[in-house]
Design a protein around this motif. Sequence first.
Motif, short mmCIF file in Angstrom:
data_model
loop_
_atom_site.label_atom_id
_atom_site.label_comp_id
_atom_site.label_asym_id
_atom_site.label_seq_id
_atom_site.Cartn_x
_atom_site.Cartn_y
_atom_site.Cartn_z
N GLU A 81 0.83 -1.25 0.15
CA GLU A 81 0.10 0.09 -0.09
C GLU A 81 0.89 1.17 0.16
O GLU A 81 2.01 1.27 0.75
CB GLU A 81 -0.84 0.03 1.35
N VAL A 82 0.41 2.08 -0.83
CA VAL A 82 1.29 3.43 -0.81
C VAL A 82 0.57 4.25 0.14
O VAL A 82 -0.82 4.48 -0.02
CB VAL A 82 1.21 4.10 -2.39
N VAL A 83 1.40 4.95 0.85
CA VAL A 83 0.67 5.89 2.01
C VAL A 83 1.19 6.95 2.00
O VAL A 83 2.50 7.36 1.80
CB VAL A 83 0.60 5.02 3.42
N ALA A 84 0.89 8.28 2.71
CA ALA A 84 1.26 9.20 3.10
C ALA A 84 1.14 9.50 4.71
O ALA A 84 0.18 9.03 4.93
CB ALA A 84 0.78 10.51 2.37
N LEU A 85 2.20 9.76 5.29
CA LEU A 85 2.28 9.61 6.92
C LEU A 85 1.79 10.86 7.40
O LEU A 85 2.37 11.97 7.01
CB LEU A 85 3.38 9.04 7.49
N ASP A 86 1.17 10.93 8.54
CA ASP A 86 0.77 12.37 9.17
C ASP A 86 1.91 12.28 10.16
O ASP A 86 2.73 11.75 10.43
CB ASP A 86 -0.77 12.22 9.87
N GLU A 87 1.63 13.30 11.09
CA GLU A 87 2.80 13.79 12.12
C GLU A 87 2.88 12.75 13.17
O GLU A 87 3.78 12.64 13.89
CB GLU A 87 2.63 15.03 12.87
N ARG A 88 1.89 11.80 13.20
CA ARG A 88 2.04 10.58 14.41
C ARG A 88 2.53 9.24 13.59
O ARG A 88 2.73 8.45 14.50
CB ARG A 88 0.42 10.50 14.80
N GLY A 89 2.79 9.53 12.34
CA GLY A 89 3.33 8.24 11.65
C GLY A 89 2.21 7.33 11.19
O GLY A 89 2.41 5.96 10.69
N HIS A 90 1.03 7.82 11.07
CA HIS A 90 -0.36 6.96 10.60
C HIS A 90 -0.57 7.42 9.10
O HIS A 90 -0.23 8.45 8.77
CB HIS A 90 -1.53 7.44 11.40
N SER A 91 -0.99 6.44 8.66
CA SER A 91 -1.37 6.63 7.05
C SER A 91 -2.51 7.47 7.11
O SER A 91 -3.40 7.31 7.67
CB SER A 91 -1.62 5.30 6.46
#
Length: 316
Positions: A81-91
Amino acid sequence: MADLPVYPPMLATSGSLPPAAEDDRWAYETKLDGQRCLGYLPGDGTVLLRARSGADITGAYPELRALRTALGTRSAVLDGEVVALDERGHSDFERLQSRMGLADHPADAARMRDRVPARLLLFDVLLLSGRPLIDRPYTERRRVLEGLELNGPHWSTPAALVGHGETALTATRAEGLEGLVCKRLDSVYTPGERSRHWVKIRHVHTLDVIVGGWVPGRGRLTGLPGALLVGVREGGVLRYVGAVGTGFGDRDRAVLGELLRVSAIDACPFTPQPEVVGARWVLPRLIGEVRYATLTRAGLLRHPSWHRLRPDLAED
């Protein structure tokens, strides 16, 4: 890429945790909120990334091109899965949306690479060194995948937990993650099939819906969709399940507004036709994902909220 077989991805079925007595027969992985991606590495220094629809999305993610040399001359087909992570490291799918759709726009993709970095999270291997692995059990495929040590600057192999499903479910809920995917240890990989050997559990109710119409907004939303009229396919017809008027960002409304305008039709696509004042109808091709509290006895969504457009699931 001609030497590599092309696989549609195996899909999970919505459900609940396996019975406690069978817990040790399952592995548990964090459910990711991104774009499904199969990576094809023929071992000749090239890489091809395909979305769930089969579309070539390699150009949208230039940082993932370096994966082409990660296995040297060994050929492989990888699932992830291609993801972009937020500031918490969550997709975070909303962050990733700015990267999707740029496969044919290399300059834009290169510019967005630094603003919203993408990462490929790998969870399966379907072929290695010319040998198909889809008929091998999950445990063997997982062992092979982890042995590849694919943990690079823009890709990694997240851990899977065997057993302890209740603990995994509680932890993902507490962390605010999308959910959990449960996979039977003895399951083979069935391309294109929505299998009961893979079970997805979301921490919120979601539904993929087809947009069949819209109601124009008012005030600052004049000319833009105030609400989308959505439905699901049942018995060969499109059944209306409700109007979704919340959850949109300004960019969402602008993008949807343009897509709706070019899809306008005169006839209502729902059967039966809902009684919605001011409704405008569109060709039912756009698919979106909505979140909702529950379903009414009439089968309508209660408290629906727009989550995302699903271009990878667009109707034919």
